[in-house]
Write a protein that holds these residues in place. Structure first.
Motif, mmCIF file in Angstrom:
data_model
loop_
_atom_site.group_PDB
_atom_site.id
_atom_site.type_symbol
_atom_site.label_atom_id
_atom_site.label_comp_id
_atom_site.label_asym_id
_atom_site.label_seq_id
_atom_site.Cartn_x
_atom_site.Cartn_y
_atom_site.Cartn_z
ATOM 1 N N VAL A 15 -9.147 7.955 -7.263
ATOM 2 C CA VAL A 15 -9.250 7.477 -5.877
ATOM 3 C C VAL A 15 -7.970 7.807 -5.108
ATOM 4 N N SER A 16 -6.825 7.582 -5.748
ATOM 5 C CA SER A 16 -5.549 7.891 -5.106
ATOM 6 C C SER A 16 -5.433 9.386 -4.801
ATOM 7 N N THR A 17 -5.898 10.218 -5.732
ATOM 8 C CA THR A 17 -5.854 11.673 -5.531
ATOM 9 C C THR A 17 -6.719 12.086 -4.344
ATOM 10 N N TYR A 18 -7.925 11.538 -4.281
ATOM 11 C CA TYR A 18 -8.831 11.878 -3.180
ATOM 12 C C TYR A 18 -8.260 11.414 -1.840
ATOM 13 N N TRP A 19 -7.616 10.259 -1.830
ATOM 14 C CA TRP A 19 -6.983 9.770 -0.596
ATOM 15 C C TRP A 19 -5.878 10.747 -0.154
ATOM 16 N N ILE A 78 -8.104 5.918 -14.928
ATOM 17 C CA ILE A 78 -8.655 7.192 -14.435
ATOM 18 C C ILE A 78 -9.218 7.008 -13.026
ATOM 19 N N ASN A 79 -9.957 5.897 -12.817
ATOM 20 C CA ASN A 79 -10.539 5.641 -11.493
ATOM 21 C C ASN A 79 -9.445 5.480 -10.440
ATOM 22 N N LEU A 97 -7.812 -0.413 -2.194
ATOM 23 C CA LEU A 97 -9.089 -0.150 -2.862
ATOM 24 C C LEU A 97 -8.967 0.592 -4.180
ATOM 25 N N SER A 98 -7.905 1.337 -4.373
ATOM 26 C CA SER A 98 -7.843 2.280 -5.497
ATOM 27 C C SER A 98 -8.012 1.628 -6.863
ATOM 28 N N ASP A 99 -7.516 0.410 -7.019
ATOM 29 C CA ASP A 99 -7.644 -0.246 -8.323
ATOM 30 C C ASP A 99 -8.751 -1.289 -8.349
ATOM 31 N N LYS A 100 -9.597 -1.296 -7.324
ATOM 32 C CA LYS A 100 -10.661 -2.307 -7.244
ATOM 33 C C LYS A 100 -12.060 -1.713 -7.200
ATOM 34 N N LEU A 101 -12.217 -0.562 -6.547
ATOM 35 C CA LEU A 101 -13.537 0.029 -6.381
ATOM 36 C C LEU A 101 -13.545 1.486 -6.827
ATOM 37 N N SER A 102 -14.716 1.949 -7.216
ATOM 38 C CA SER A 102 -14.848 3.347 -7.632
ATOM 39 C C SER A 102 -14.991 4.244 -6.411
ATOM 40 N N TRP A 103 -14.865 5.538 -6.639
ATOM 41 C CA TRP A 103 -15.032 6.497 -5.551
ATOM 42 C C TRP A 103 -16.455 6.426 -4.983
ATOM 43 N N SER A 104 -17.438 6.180 -5.840
ATOM 44 C CA SER A 104 -18.822 6.056 -5.366
ATOM 45 C C SER A 104 -18.978 4.861 -4.430
ATOM 46 N N HIS A 105 -18.321 3.740 -4.752
ATOM 47 C CA HIS A 105 -18.328 2.579 -3.845
ATOM 48 C C HIS A 105 -17.724 2.965 -2.489
ATOM 49 N N ILE A 106 -16.602 3.632 -2.557
ATOM 50 C CA ILE A 106 -15.881 3.987 -1.329
ATOM 51 C C ILE A 106 -16.723 4.911 -0.454
#
Length: 347
Positions: free
Chosen positions: A48-52, A43-44, A112-121
């Motif tokens: 993240v990919s969607t937001y990018w 899901i994360n 980053l998408s599979d390593k960090l959450s959107w909050s981290h980013i």
């Protein structure tokens, strides 16, 4: 078979059955837990990919001439209103701006998408300097910092504090690889930031007060110390010639394979303090080390450091004895940034 033996046999069978049933339940619970973890990660990654990609859509829209200069600043506000009516919460103007910035700063979403959450980013993209942002990104992934830990390291200017004492080559390496620990010097900071202790300005406090608050905030203190530290004990007792001494804090460093002894000083470090720490290190080397442990490291943390006194007092002494300062407030980032920029520009 008499009734008593039959009853015992039934109890054993029932116990065996319950044990097997519990094992089955444990296996299922473990499977569900792992599946939930994989689902959350999936899901994360998708989020993240969607937001990018949303950021990409916005930039593409702008670059195709769809935004007049006078309308540009209002674009995200207008888009936010439409998206919230269609999709609900999560598409505020600040969040859309973060998506846009994410796309601009990270051309390759997969890093980053599979390593960090959107909050981290969202925390990382607040950092304008590319080298600094790269350092926090790599350390966050390597050390698996939660968002709170990442924010604390950024607020305490970890990168700038480390970079300020390095040359240009070392600063670039720090940004490209993060913190690489190979020798005692790699785990030492010239200044430790202990703002989390929460001492009000001009408050009278003792070394015991500092020690107690460090223990009360051990998780954050370990974060400030850096990677590899494991807490052993406080007021660690040693006896030499029937005299008892107590080391304020003792840690073990899992990467360097050695004990780390810390002595706290409220004010300036004295030459006697340095001699005492050297004795502590000698004791641990002889009496506490296992056969495969490396020589211990000693750190004296003082609020005031007289560089000349330390130089003279440590002359010819163990090179693994360090004297560092501590500060009870967050550092001046701009001053540190000027120092680092000066090194990078060869000034």
């Amino acid at each position: 078979m008499n009734m008593e033996k039959k009853h015992d046999s039934e109890n054993v069978t029932r116990l065996d059955s319950n044990t097997k049933l519990n094992r089955l339940a444990d296996a299922i619970a473990d499977l569900v837990t792992k599946s939930k973890g994989k689902l959350a990660q999936t899901i994360n990654t998708v989020l993240v990919s969607t937001y990018w990609n949303i950021g990409k859509y916005i930039i593409d829209f702008e670059q195709q001439g769809n935004v007049r200069a006078e309308y540009g600043t209002a674009l995200l506000s207008s888009l936010s209103k439409i998206l919230r009516s269609k999709l609900g919460k999560g598409y505020s103007r600040p969040n859309l701006n973060n998506m846009r910035k994410f796309y601009l700063l990270y051309p390759n979403c997969q890093t980053l998408s599979d390593k960090l959450s959107w909050s981290h980013i969202c925390e990382l993209i607040t950092i304008d300097d590319e080298l600094e942002r790269s350092f926090y990104e790599k350390e966050c992934i390597l050390e698996q910092w939660n968002v709170r830990s990442l924010r604390r390291q950024i607020d305490s200017a970890l990168y700038l504090r480390l970079a300020a004492s390095k040359d240009k080559k070392a600063i670039l390496q720090l940004s490209q690889k993060g913190i690489v620990i190979q020798q005692p010097e790699d785990i030492i900071k010239s200044t430790y930031t202990l703002e989390f202790l929460g001492f009000p300005l001009k408050k009278h406090y003792s070394e015991q007060d500092i020690e107690q608050r460090l223990i009360d905030n051990l998780e954050i203190f370990l974060l400030e110390l850096g990677k590899g530290f494991a807490f052993i004990g406080r007021q660690y007792p040693i006896t030499v010639n029937n005299r008892h001494y107590y080391i304020d804090l003792v840690f073990y460093h899992r990467i360097l394979k050695c004990f780390v002894l810390i002595d706290l000083k409220k004010n300036a470090v004295r030459h006697q303090d340095i001699g005492q720490m050297n004795m502590y290190m000698g004791y641990f080397a002889k009496e506490e080390n296992a056969h495969d442990d490396k020589p211990p490291i000693g750190i004296i943390l003082s609020h005031i450091k007289d560089e000349l006194l330390v130089e003279y007092a440590t002359y010819g002494m163990d090179s693994q004895l360090f004297v560092s300062k501590y500060e009870l407030y967050l550092p001046n980032k701009e001053e540190l940034r000027r120092l680092v920029d000066g090194v990078l520009q060869g000034e």
